[in-house]
Design an enzyme around this catalytic site. Structure first.
Site, mmCIF file in Angstrom:
data_model
loop_
_atom_site.group_PDB
_atom_site.id
_atom_site.type_symbol
_atom_site.label_atom_id
_atom_site.label_comp_id
_atom_site.label_asym_id
_atom_site.label_seq_id
_atom_site.Cartn_x
_atom_site.Cartn_y
_atom_site.Cartn_z
ATOM 1 N N ASP A 48 0.838 -1.197 0.000
ATOM 2 C CA ASP A 48 0.000 0.000 0.000
ATOM 3 C C ASP A 48 0.878 1.255 0.000
ATOM 4 O O ASP A 48 1.865 1.338 0.739
ATOM 5 C CB ASP A 48 -0.891 -0.021 1.243
ATOM 6 C CG ASP A 48 -1.735 1.228 1.380
ATOM 7 O OD1 ASP A 48 -2.606 1.444 0.537
ATOM 8 O OD2 ASP A 48 -1.493 1.984 2.344
ATOM 9 N N GLU B 212 1.729 -0.527 -5.025
ATOM 10 C CA GLU B 212 0.797 0.547 -5.347
ATOM 11 C C GLU B 212 1.694 1.771 -5.514
ATOM 12 O O GLU B 212 2.134 2.362 -4.527
ATOM 13 C CB GLU B 212 -0.213 0.778 -4.227
ATOM 14 C CG GLU B 212 -1.220 1.865 -4.585
ATOM 15 C CD GLU B 212 -2.154 2.225 -3.435
ATOM 16 O OE1 GLU B 212 -3.317 2.572 -3.711
ATOM 17 O OE2 GLU B 212 -1.721 2.166 -2.267
#
Length: 727
Positions: A342, A378
């Site tokens: 993330d 990401e």
């Protein structure tokens, strides 16, 4: 109680069959107490007198699995120097393998008094906070082996443990929303028949429900609020939270592996649940605040490139060690197959700028365990220069946000998208070719947990996030959506038919593209969040997947509905079983044909050694003529044909053999009117129609439409067709 010196490594609580070794790092502390907790709330304190390189440690005989514990750190409380030690706060072990309980929000878990952030708070947090748990590391893995599915065979399915299973009508109620539910035969059967090879789980590291959300009657559903990087989230365990969550998670991984499905974890190493200077003191903040967090020049405050209040200090050797130890633990002890990081750009911020040569990437590259599993970035964060799509090191793959945006633009009718669409369809060579990566570096997706679902993408142009309690201010405003002529649910059969076609267009495009496809859970049968594009706090039916046969409280309603995808008159929120069958067929079409999952970029010319005079790829106008520069740049151009030559695959098979496949023509009509497509001459005499998103019955077994070179094929407005020429 006997207390032995113990060892400084490994960090955490390590049970050896006779007792437990405790080790915790803190450079800020003057004194550290290990607090062993009894069920009646009483504590037995053991001072950790031994210290090696700022690691305090002790071995306590007789401490068995299931025992709860925490730390109290005595040291300076001087926020102006970044120091926030406070022995009144019972702290979680950063290396805890399991965590029990939940935070009971109140002033007790904060290091300051409300309204007086500079005044130290000495209220005891123990009755109000979570506790670490000693776990038994032993587990019978049997003959479990990582599937190690190669990227060109990979189909990723992003899912939420609770959201995927909470409303499945075939699951016992006591298992719904848990790790055990993932291992249930009904869930495994769905994933296997869909053709999924990897389950990418949204955060399962122990996380905290935010104080603000709790006060609003909401919760942190998504879980991007980690407090324990080694501990499976206890609320997803049906067996208990005194270490049973570890066994249950391992059992789920074992069952998924037996079904041939990899497990990829969505991990949040960029920040923690302790927030900014006004956040709670739960673990790292009280152990050694300046060693773990990025602080500003005014040491009272935190650097924040994540939008969550804090960012971990990625140039600290102790932070890097913790992250790498965590990654190795989940691979070696929990048998997971990879990670999706993330806001991964934050991990590259040693100082201010994102640096692809940062220490974190060096550590991953040389690590013999972590470097061998799937690593997915990401590739952005919220800081300056944080959008880094295409800029991660060669070992990494990336969520390709440019693919998402371009595919959405094409099918919503945005002008001047053909040229970029061609690049995204063929693996995004502009992003991944120059650094030695291949098309498989691109994780292709059009929808994910963050944003509209697939059904909502074609049903809403405006977000409807009022249920989040922020007056619809949260969530992305520019979603690149088109509602097909009506906002929200519609009974108009033309709108519903168009929406069904658009969903099939997007699914077909995703699965025909070079790269690695990722499907968001429930999109295969058209789940809706009623226009909410930021359901991070909606732990309820709004965000849970509505399976065929499920009613609003998760019980079996005794039937299923075809929903809007088939143009029926039923509830538009119902599961669309026709879309499910179409999605399955597209996944298996991809799996059966290597021309859709190339391991190298196209050459755009005939390939040497194939004895085929045709190029490996060619581009045509709907009239069947080769595309010119003017065709690519025309503002109104919204249709094209792509030829994929199955006889010109340049990469060899696993034993060096030549790979042969059928050839295909992909016809894209993203225009608002029906168009005649001419089958190109000199690229195959006879073809058969295998996909038509305007007529999904074409994919039904036994339905064959023959087409010859030079024939005209009429494509409905906003539709896609695929022609196959046998090898």
């Amino acid at each position: 109680m006997q207390v032995w010196p113990g060892e400084a490594y490994p960090l955490g609580a390590t049970y050896d069959g006779a007792g437990t070794n405790f080790a915790v790092f803190t450079e800020a502390a003057d004194r550290v107490e290990l607090c062993l907790l009894d069920d009646d709330g009483s504590e037995t304190s053991v001072e950790l007198r031994e210290s090696d390189a700022f690691v305090r440690h002790a071995y306590v005989p007789g401490v068995m699995p299931g025992r709860r514990y925490g730390y109290r750190v005595h040291g300076p409380y001087a926020p102006e120097r970044g120091l926030r030690c406070n022995s009144a706060k019972l702290l979680l072990d950063p290396y805890a393998r399991a965590i029990s309980g939940a935070v009971r929000w109140g002033e007790e878990v904060y290091g300051y008094h409300f309204g007086q952030p500079e005044r130290r708070n000495d209220l005891d947090s123990a009755p109000h906070t979570m506790t670490s748990v000693v776990v038994n590391p032993y587990f019978d893995w049997g003959d479990d082996r990582l599937p190690r599915t190669e990227y060109h065979h990979t189909v990723i399915y992003e899912a939420h443990v609770k959201g995927l299973t909470m409303r499945h009508p075939a699951l016992p109620k006591e298992l719904r929303g848990t790790y055990a539910a993932l291992a249930h035969p009904a869930v495994l059967e769905h994933l296997v028949t869909l053709g999924v090879t990897a389950l990418e789980l949204m955060p399962v590291h122990q996380f905290v429900n935010d104080h603000r959300l709790a006060d609003m009657g909401l919760g942190n559903y998504w879980g991007y609020n980690t407090i324990g990087f080694f501990a499976p989230h206890n609320a997803y365990a049906s067996w208990g939270d005194r270490g049973q969550q570890v066994l249950e998670f391992k059992s789920a991984v074992k069952a998924l592996h037996e079904a041939g499905i990899e497990v990829i974890l969505d991990v949040v190493y960029n920040h923690t649940a302790e927030g900014n200077h006004l956040g709670p003191t739960l673990s790292l903040k009280g152990l050694d605040n300046p060693s773990y967090y990025r602080l500003t020049d005014d040491r009272r405050y935190y650097m924040d490139t994540t939008g969550t209040g804090n960012s971990l200090l990625m140039r600290s050797p102790h932070v890097l060690q913790m992250i790498m130890d965590s990654l190795r633990y989940w691979v070696t002890e929990m048998h997971v197959d990879g990670f999706r990081f993330d806001l991964a750009a934050t991990l590259a911020r040693q100082f201010h700028e994102v640096d692809r040569l940062s220490s974190f990437f060096d550590l991953v590259q040389q690590d013999p365990v972590v470097s061998q599993v799937k690593l997915i970035a990401e590739p952005w964060d919220l800081g300056e220069g944080g959008y880094q799509v295409g800029n991660f090191p060669p070992l990494w793959t990336e969520w390709n946000g440019k693919y998402r945006d371009t595919v959405r633009d094409l099918w919503r009718g945005e002008q001047r998208t053909l040229a970029e669409f061609a690049s995204r369809l063929t693996g995004s060579s502009d992003l991944y070719q120059n650094d030695g990566r291949r098309p498989l570096a691109s994780i292709n997706f059009v929808t994910c947990h963050d944003g509209f679902t697939l059904r909502d993408l074609v049903s809403y142009e405006h977000k409807r996030n009022e249920a989040n309690g922020e007056d619809n201010r949260d969530g992305e405003n520019h979603n690149r959506t088109w509602n097909c002529g009506a906002e929200g649910e519609s009974d108009d059969p033309r709108v519903r038919a168009l929406r069904g076609r658009q969903m099939r267009n997007i699914i077909a495009t995703l699965l025909l593209s070079q790269g690695v496809p990722m499907i968001s859970h429930g999109d295969e049968f058209g789940r809706t969040q009623r226009g909410n594009n930021n359901a991070y706090c909606q732990d309820n039916e709004l965000a849970w997947v509505a399976w065929p046969g499920a009613d609003d409280d998760g019980d079996d309603s005794g039937g299923s509905s075809s929903g809007s995808g088939s143009g029926s008159g039923s509830d538009e929120g119902a599961a669309d079983t026709d879309l499910l069958e179409f999605t399955r067929a597209m996944v298996w079409l991809r799996k059966d044909h290597p021309v859709f999952r190339r391991r190298r970029f196209f050459h755009g010319r005939p390939v040497e050694g194939t004895h085929d005079e045709l190029s490996d790829i060619a581009w045509f106008t709907p009239e069947g003529t080769e595309m010119t520069q003017r065709d690519w740049t025309s503002a109104r151009a919204s249709a094209l044909t792509v030829f994929l030559n199955g006889n010109a695959i340049s990469e060899p098979g696993p034993r060096g053999e030549r790979v042969l496949d059928d050839s295909f023509l992909l016809m894209f009509n993203a225009s608002p009117k029906a168009l005649d497509f001419v089958v190109p001459l000199d690229h195959g005499r006879q073809w058969e129609l295998v996909v038509d998103t305007a007529r999904p019955e074409v994919m039904a077994e036994g339905t064959v439409t023959k087409v010859k070179a030079g024939d005209r094929l009429t494509l409905t407005d906003r539709s896609l067709a695929v022609l196959r020429r046998p090898a």
